[in-house]
Design a protein around this motif. Structure first.
Motif, PDB file in Angstrom:
ATOM      1  N   UNK A 202       0.530  -1.359   0.064  1.00 33.08           N
ATOM      2  CA  UNK A 202       0.095   0.047  -0.140  1.00 33.08           C
ATOM      3  C   UNK A 202       0.886   1.297  -0.021  1.00 33.08           C
ATOM      4  N   UNK A 203       0.668   2.207  -0.969  1.00 30.84           N
ATOM      5  CA  UNK A 203       1.682   3.454  -0.905  1.00 30.84           C
ATOM      6  C   UNK A 203       0.742   4.490  -1.795  1.00 30.84           C
ATOM      7  N   UNK A 204       1.686   5.358  -1.911  1.00 30.97           N
ATOM      8  CA  UNK A 204       1.234   6.665  -2.765  1.00 30.97           C
ATOM      9  C   UNK A 204       0.520   6.381  -4.070  1.00 30.97           C
ATOM     10  N   UNK A 205      -0.309   6.900  -4.586  1.00 34.81           N
ATOM     11  CA  UNK A 205      -0.902   6.691  -5.855  1.00 34.81           C
ATOM     12  C   UNK A 205       0.140   6.741  -6.971  1.00 34.81           C
ATOM     13  N   UNK A 206       0.902   8.005  -7.068  1.00 31.40           N
ATOM     14  CA  UNK A 206       1.973   8.008  -8.164  1.00 31.40           C
ATOM     15  C   UNK A 206       3.265   7.347  -8.043  1.00 31.40           C
ATOM     16  N   UNK A 207       3.441   6.416  -6.771  1.00 33.82           N
ATOM     17  CA  UNK A 207       4.846   5.969  -6.443  1.00 33.82           C
ATOM     18  C   UNK A 207       4.809   4.461  -6.937  1.00 33.82           C
ATOM     19  N   UNK A 208       5.702   4.485  -7.895  1.00 33.38           N
ATOM     20  CA  UNK A 208       6.069   3.206  -8.626  1.00 33.38           C
ATOM     21  C   UNK A 208       6.874   2.418  -7.504  1.00 33.38           C
ATOM     22  N   UNK A 209       6.182   0.660  -7.544  1.00 27.97           N
ATOM     23  CA  UNK A 209       6.705   0.018  -6.490  1.00 27.97           C
ATOM     24  C   UNK A 209       7.276  -1.366  -7.489  1.00 27.97           C
ATOM     25  N   UNK A 210       8.611  -1.716  -7.438  1.00 27.58           N
ATOM     26  CA  UNK A 210       9.146  -2.782  -8.030  1.00 27.58           C
ATOM     27  C   UNK A 210       9.667  -3.997  -6.987  1.00 27.58           C
ATOM     28  N   UNK A 211       9.283  -5.317  -7.640  1.00 29.41           N
ATOM     29  CA  UNK A 211       9.329  -6.332  -6.641  1.00 29.41           C
ATOM     30  C   UNK A 211      10.495  -7.263  -7.187  1.00 29.41           C
ATOM     31  N   UNK A 212      10.997  -7.969  -6.213  1.00 23.29           N
ATOM     32  CA  UNK A 212      12.045  -9.179  -6.510  1.00 23.29           C
ATOM     33  C   UNK A 212      11.728 -10.182  -5.638  1.00 23.29           C
TER      34      UNK A 212
END
Length: 371
Positions: free
Chosen positions: A292-302
């Protein structure tokens, strides 16, 4: 007889003495030490002119090249007509530049930047209303291949390309989302091409003009409308309206959707969950990492998992905006790992790393054999 002779000689002696004195005086006036008009050069003292504050410690190094080799040292802003080529120069052997970002986004070939021996040069051909924005330069201090900006030399000018048919700076986006946060001001970026244009802010539902008091809500022609302390009551659909003295019909800007953000800035807030923590051979299970984060904040997963580099897995990433509570908008991001046809090598710990520009978060869960 003797008396008159003596009296005559005395008068003659006085006349001779007066003539000699006058002759000496005339010679002195015509002498070499006479000050002749126009010969001596007087030192002229010019009044000191105070330099206009350009925002830097020293004098601005940014100039505009005019016709016939004339130069104009630029200040805070400049208004130009569109169409005519713009040439800017900055004095220095190594110069860095900044300009409206969309010129880079679209790889615009109208823009040319060159470094000459003593100055940097920026040329923009056929400028239009869309090119309105800040142009700046600075000296680069280099040590080999590494260079850094000399902040004391930064010179910036906001240039308006005034167009009677384009009152707002054109945008490629026709519907823009603006995120409101309680901890910092929000900007509705309806910029104009002429600082003299009158602009008003309007909400679509309920239909109303928003009062601009200059404190809570203010307008800056180089930025747009600025909301100092955003709150949930500011969310909704908005647009700007511009009125010009040369046009009877007002012009409407791009529409803006204002969303209120609940999650504060920081590293991702992540959780992890397996569909089942106990599985048998041949089963199918998945592990889901959620942020859960800011609307425009991109998140990458590994991911790190027991059968890594030995077992093929299917990983699917996705995100969407959700409303939480009254007027709060949050971005929810998922990364789902699917393990098909479980083998002994699949038992163990599954670790998800979620990363954004503010940092990263690691979460883990374990899957064991049901047998």
């Amino acid at each position: 007889m003797k008396f008159w002779l003596f009296f005559t000689l005395a008068l003659l002696w006085l006349e001779v003495q007066n003539g000699v004195c006058q002759q000496v005086k005339r010679k002195k006036e015509a002498g070499e030490n006479r000050i002749k008009p126009g010969r001596k050069r007087a030192k002229v003292r010019y009044p000191k002119v105070k330099e206009k504050d350009t925002g830097s410690k020293g004098q601005s190094i940014l100039t505009q090249v005019l016709d016939k080799g004339r130069f104009l040292r630029l200040g805070e802003s400049l208004s130009l007509n569109p169409g005519k080529t713009l040439e800017l120069r900055c004095k220095g052997t190594k110069i860095g530049w900044a300009y409206p970002s969309y010129l880079d986004t679209f790889n615009d070939n109208r823009l040319s930047i060159k470094q000459h021996e003593r100055y940097g040069q920026l040329i923009l051909t056929s400028p239009s209303a869309a090119d309105t924005g800040e142009y700046s330069c600075w000296v680069l201090l280099c040590d080999g291949q590494e260079c850094e900006k000399d902040v004391d030399t930064i010179s910036a000018t906001y240039i308006y390309f005034t167009d009677k048919d384009e009152l707002f700076v054109p945008s490629a986006i026709h519907f823009e989302i603006i995120y409101l946060r309680p901890d910092k001001p929000a900007t509705i970026p309806c910029r104009v091409t002429n600082p003299k244009i009158k602009v008003s802010l309007h909400r679509e539902v309920p239909a109303e003009e928003i009062a601009v008091d200059g404190t809570q809500i203010s307008y800056n022609p180089t930025k747009g409308f600025i909301i100092q302390n955003p709150s949930p009551e500011h969310k909704g659909a908005y647009y700007c309206k511009a009125n010009s003295t040369s046009k009877t019909t007002p012009q409407i800007s791009t529409k803006y959707q204002l969303l209120y953000v609940e999650v504060p800035s920081g590293p991702p807030f992540a959780t992890i969950e397996a569909s089942s923590n106990s599985v048998s051979g041949g089963d199918v299970f998945n592990v889901t990492c959620t942020v859960l984060g800011e609307p425009e904040m991109n998140v990458s997963f590994s991911w790190r998992y027991p059968g890594q580099d030995q077992r093929p897995v299917n990983i699917q990433d996705s995100w969407r905006l959700i409303n939480r509570g009254v007027g709060h908008t949050t971005r929810i991001s998922h990364s789902v790992m699917i393990v098909d046809d479980v083998e002994t090598i699949d038992y163990g710990k599954y670790i998800c790393t979620a990363k954004n520009k503010n940092g990263e978060t690691l979460v883990a869960t374990s899957v064991k054999s049901r047998d």
